[in-house]
Design a protein around this motif. Structure first.
Motif, mmCIF file in Angstrom:
data_model
loop_
_atom_site.group_PDB
_atom_site.id
_atom_site.type_symbol
_atom_site.label_atom_id
_atom_site.label_comp_id
_atom_site.label_asym_id
_atom_site.label_seq_id
_atom_site.Cartn_x
_atom_site.Cartn_y
_atom_site.Cartn_z
ATOM 1 N N ARG A 1 0.833 -1.218 0.000
ATOM 2 C CA ARG A 1 0.000 0.000 0.000
ATOM 3 C C ARG A 1 0.865 1.264 0.000
ATOM 4 N NH1 ARG A 1 -5.363 -0.728 0.695
ATOM 5 N NH2 ARG A 1 -6.053 -2.804 1.386
ATOM 6 N N GLU A 2 1.943 1.253 0.804
ATOM 7 C CA GLU A 2 2.819 2.438 0.876
ATOM 8 C C GLU A 2 3.555 2.659 -0.449
ATOM 9 O OE1 GLU A 2 2.810 4.727 3.195
ATOM 10 O OE2 GLU A 2 1.428 3.604 4.460
ATOM 11 N N ILE A 3 3.967 1.571 -1.091
ATOM 12 C CA ILE A 3 4.637 1.697 -2.393
ATOM 13 C C ILE A 3 3.682 2.331 -3.398
ATOM 14 C CG2 ILE A 3 5.554 0.382 -4.366
ATOM 15 C CD1 ILE A 3 6.603 -1.676 -2.236
ATOM 16 N N LEU A 4 2.435 1.854 -3.408
ATOM 17 C CA LEU A 4 1.471 2.308 -4.413
ATOM 18 C C LEU A 4 1.006 3.744 -4.188
ATOM 19 C CD1 LEU A 4 -0.620 -0.948 -4.964
ATOM 20 C CD2 LEU A 4 1.295 -0.068 -6.289
ATOM 21 N N LYS A 5 1.255 4.274 -2.999
ATOM 22 C CA LYS A 5 0.915 5.684 -2.731
ATOM 23 C C LYS A 5 1.927 6.633 -3.364
ATOM 24 C CE LYS A 5 -1.089 5.168 1.904
ATOM 25 N NZ LYS A 5 -0.761 5.386 3.335
ATOM 26 N N ARG A 6 3.079 6.097 -3.802
ATOM 27 C CA ARG A 6 4.191 6.952 -4.218
ATOM 28 C C ARG A 6 4.634 6.632 -5.648
ATOM 29 N NH1 ARG A 6 4.103 5.784 1.004
ATOM 30 N NH2 ARG A 6 4.807 7.338 2.524
ATOM 31 N N ASP A 7 5.140 7.631 -6.308
ATOM 32 C CA ASP A 7 5.667 7.447 -7.662
ATOM 33 C C ASP A 7 7.143 7.083 -7.547
ATOM 34 O OD1 ASP A 7 6.085 7.401 -10.346
ATOM 35 O OD2 ASP A 7 6.145 9.579 -10.604
ATOM 36 N N ILE A 8 7.410 5.801 -7.263
ATOM 37 C CA ILE A 8 8.794 5.374 -7.027
ATOM 38 C C ILE A 8 9.117 4.160 -7.888
ATOM 39 C CG2 ILE A 8 8.939 6.234 -4.650
ATOM 40 C CD1 ILE A 8 8.417 3.315 -3.718
ATOM 41 N N SER A 9 10.416 3.871 -7.992
ATOM 42 C CA SER A 9 10.901 2.655 -8.634
ATOM 43 C C SER A 9 11.524 1.795 -7.536
ATOM 44 C CB SER A 9 11.940 3.025 -9.696
ATOM 45 O OG SER A 9 12.488 1.870 -10.271
ATOM 46 N N ILE A 10 11.097 0.524 -7.471
ATOM 47 C CA ILE A 10 11.565 -0.334 -6.371
ATOM 48 C C ILE A 10 11.709 -1.775 -6.847
ATOM 49 C CG2 ILE A 10 9.192 -0.768 -5.524
ATOM 50 C CD1 ILE A 10 10.403 -0.714 -2.633
ATOM 51 N N THR A 11 12.735 -2.462 -6.354
ATOM 52 C CA THR A 11 12.861 -3.903 -6.544
ATOM 53 C C THR A 11 12.507 -4.587 -5.229
ATOM 54 O OG1 THR A 11 14.606 -3.717 -8.216
ATOM 55 C CG2 THR A 11 14.433 -5.811 -7.072
ATOM 56 N N LEU A 12 11.652 -5.606 -5.319
ATOM 57 C CA LEU A 12 11.281 -6.434 -4.177
ATOM 58 C C LEU A 12 11.775 -7.849 -4.467
ATOM 59 C CD1 LEU A 12 7.604 -5.188 -3.904
ATOM 60 C CD2 LEU A 12 9.338 -4.815 -2.138
ATOM 61 N N ILE A 13 12.826 -8.267 -3.775
ATOM 62 C CA ILE A 13 13.362 -9.619 -3.949
ATOM 63 C C ILE A 13 12.827 -10.491 -2.818
ATOM 64 C CG2 ILE A 13 15.467 -11.023 -3.842
ATOM 65 C CD1 ILE A 13 15.142 -9.528 -6.519
ATOM 66 N N CYS A 14 12.151 -11.568 -3.200
ATOM 67 C CA CYS A 14 11.560 -12.456 -2.204
ATOM 68 C C CYS A 14 12.611 -13.430 -1.675
ATOM 69 C CB CYS A 14 10.384 -13.210 -2.822
ATOM 70 S SG CYS A 14 9.594 -14.318 -1.642
ATOM 71 N N GLU A 15 12.910 -13.326 -0.377
ATOM 72 C CA GLU A 15 13.889 -14.210 0.270
ATOM 73 C C GLU A 15 13.215 -15.253 1.166
ATOM 74 O OE1 GLU A 15 18.299 -12.469 0.619
ATOM 75 O OE2 GLU A 15 17.018 -11.944 2.290
ATOM 76 N N SER A 16 11.917 -15.445 0.969
ATOM 77 C CA SER A 16 11.207 -16.498 1.692
ATOM 78 C C SER A 16 11.691 -17.862 1.201
ATOM 79 C CB SER A 16 9.702 -16.327 1.434
ATOM 80 O OG SER A 16 9.077 -17.555 1.174
ATOM 81 N N PRO A 17 11.575 -18.918 2.022
ATOM 82 C CA PRO A 17 11.928 -20.254 1.538
ATOM 83 C C PRO A 17 11.049 -20.678 0.354
ATOM 84 C CG PRO A 17 11.514 -20.278 3.921
ATOM 85 C CD PRO A 17 11.133 -18.930 3.428
ATOM 86 N N GLU A 18 9.907 -20.039 0.227
ATOM 87 C CA GLU A 18 8.957 -20.363 -0.857
ATOM 88 C C GLU A 18 9.235 -19.549 -2.127
ATOM 89 O OE1 GLU A 18 6.587 -22.634 -0.889
ATOM 90 O OE2 GLU A 18 6.764 -23.326 1.167
ATOM 91 N N LEU A 19 10.399 -18.946 -2.221
ATOM 92 C CA LEU A 19 10.866 -18.164 -3.366
ATOM 93 C C LEU A 19 9.778 -17.664 -4.313
ATOM 94 C CD1 LEU A 19 14.314 -19.589 -4.524
ATOM 95 C CD2 LEU A 19 13.830 -17.571 -3.169
ATOM 96 N N GLU A 20 9.619 -18.329 -5.487
ATOM 97 C CA GLU A 20 8.695 -17.779 -6.483
ATOM 98 C C GLU A 20 7.237 -17.896 -6.064
ATOM 99 O OE1 GLU A 20 9.667 -21.863 -8.426
ATOM 100 O OE2 GLU A 20 10.453 -20.569 -6.859
#
Length: 275
Positions: free
Chosen positions: A239-258
């Protein structure tokens, strides 16, 4: 509208072959658009393979980043360990540059017997020298991302990574949202952190990790869990990302990867984002 790059830390579990190029192709097939190349056990990729991976990623529109080896401690008491750490950083940076990756995630140091302030000055000196060496080697584009860390014994509070990024050109924060949540005693204000990164550093792109952490003996510890554990929760960050005009990478480091990366994608899409 923000620009979001989302994908796994390493080759997806569903990839038929366990190599970087097939991993990048699988990421694309899954409908994701980022992958972090894991050098955590050492840089075991040839310069030629890095260049080939970069070509494939560029063709497919997959944004790459790199995780440097875990065996790095710029505050070690032993000089040879510091020098070996710098060599590993330069090897990771060289491969990252060749594959067109934008940033390296680095677990930079442990305080050891030093105070956080003493360690900070050492990191500033050693990392500054490493960045200078990288530039002299022709590594022009890769940024050195100092990761926020969960353990109190590690260099990597939010304030430390922001401060060091102000002092050394070519250094940026690599925000691990769960590590920061743990370091702050199980509390996090995503919007405040994003705003600080933009306001204080003028970042055009934010690199980050996301996962959940184990709760043990009254505190969150650096053992990764699937994101459904909500420690911390992902939807408030989305929600916070979508409030802003930004560029961001989100890398998932959960054991469930993809699988968890796709859950993160669905949450963002349900909130109105179009990949």
């Amino acid at each position: 509208m923000p620009k979001i790059y989302l994908g796994p830390a390493g080759v997806p579990h569903s990839s038929k072959k366990r190599n970087t190029i097939d991993g990048i192709r699988t990421v694309k097939e899954l409908g994701l658009n980022a992958m972090e190349v894991e050098f955590v056990q050492g840089v075991r990729m040839s310069p030629e393979s890095a260049e080939e991976a970069g070509k494939v990623a560029k063709e497919l529109g997959v944004r790459l980043s790199v995780h440097a080896p875990y065996f790095i401690n710029l505050c070690s008491e032993e000089r040879e360990k510091v020098e070996a750490s710098k060599k590993r950083l330069l090897d990771a940076a060289d491969r990252a540059e060749r594959m067109g990756a934008d940033t390296i995630a680095i677990h930079i140091a442990f305080y050891g017997k030093k105070s956080p302030e003493e360690c900070y000055q050492i990191v500033k000196s050693e990392l500054g020298a490493t960045v200078d060496t990288a530039r002299s080697m022709g590594i022009k584009n890769v940024k050195f991302g100092v990761e926020t860390m969960a353990k109190d014994s590690a260099f990597g509070t939010l304030d430390e990574v922001i401060s060091i990024s102000k002092e050394i050109k070519g250094v940026v924060p690599y925000i691990d949202w769960a590590h920061t949540f743990a370091r702050q005693g199980g509390k996090i204000d995503y919007g405040e952190i994003i705003d600080r990164l933009i306001k204080e550093l003028g970042l055009s792109h934010i690199n980050s990790h996301f996962e959940s952490l184990v709760y043990r003996n009254g505190k969150y510890v650096d053992e990764h869990l699937p994101i459904d554990n909500n420690s911390p929760p992902f939807e408030p960050l989305a929600r916070e990302i979508l409030k802003r005009d930004i560029s961001i990478t989100l890398i998932c480091e959960s054991p469930e990867l993809e699988r968890d990366a796709l859950k993160m994608k669905k949450i963002l899409e349900d909130l109105g984002y179009k990949f």
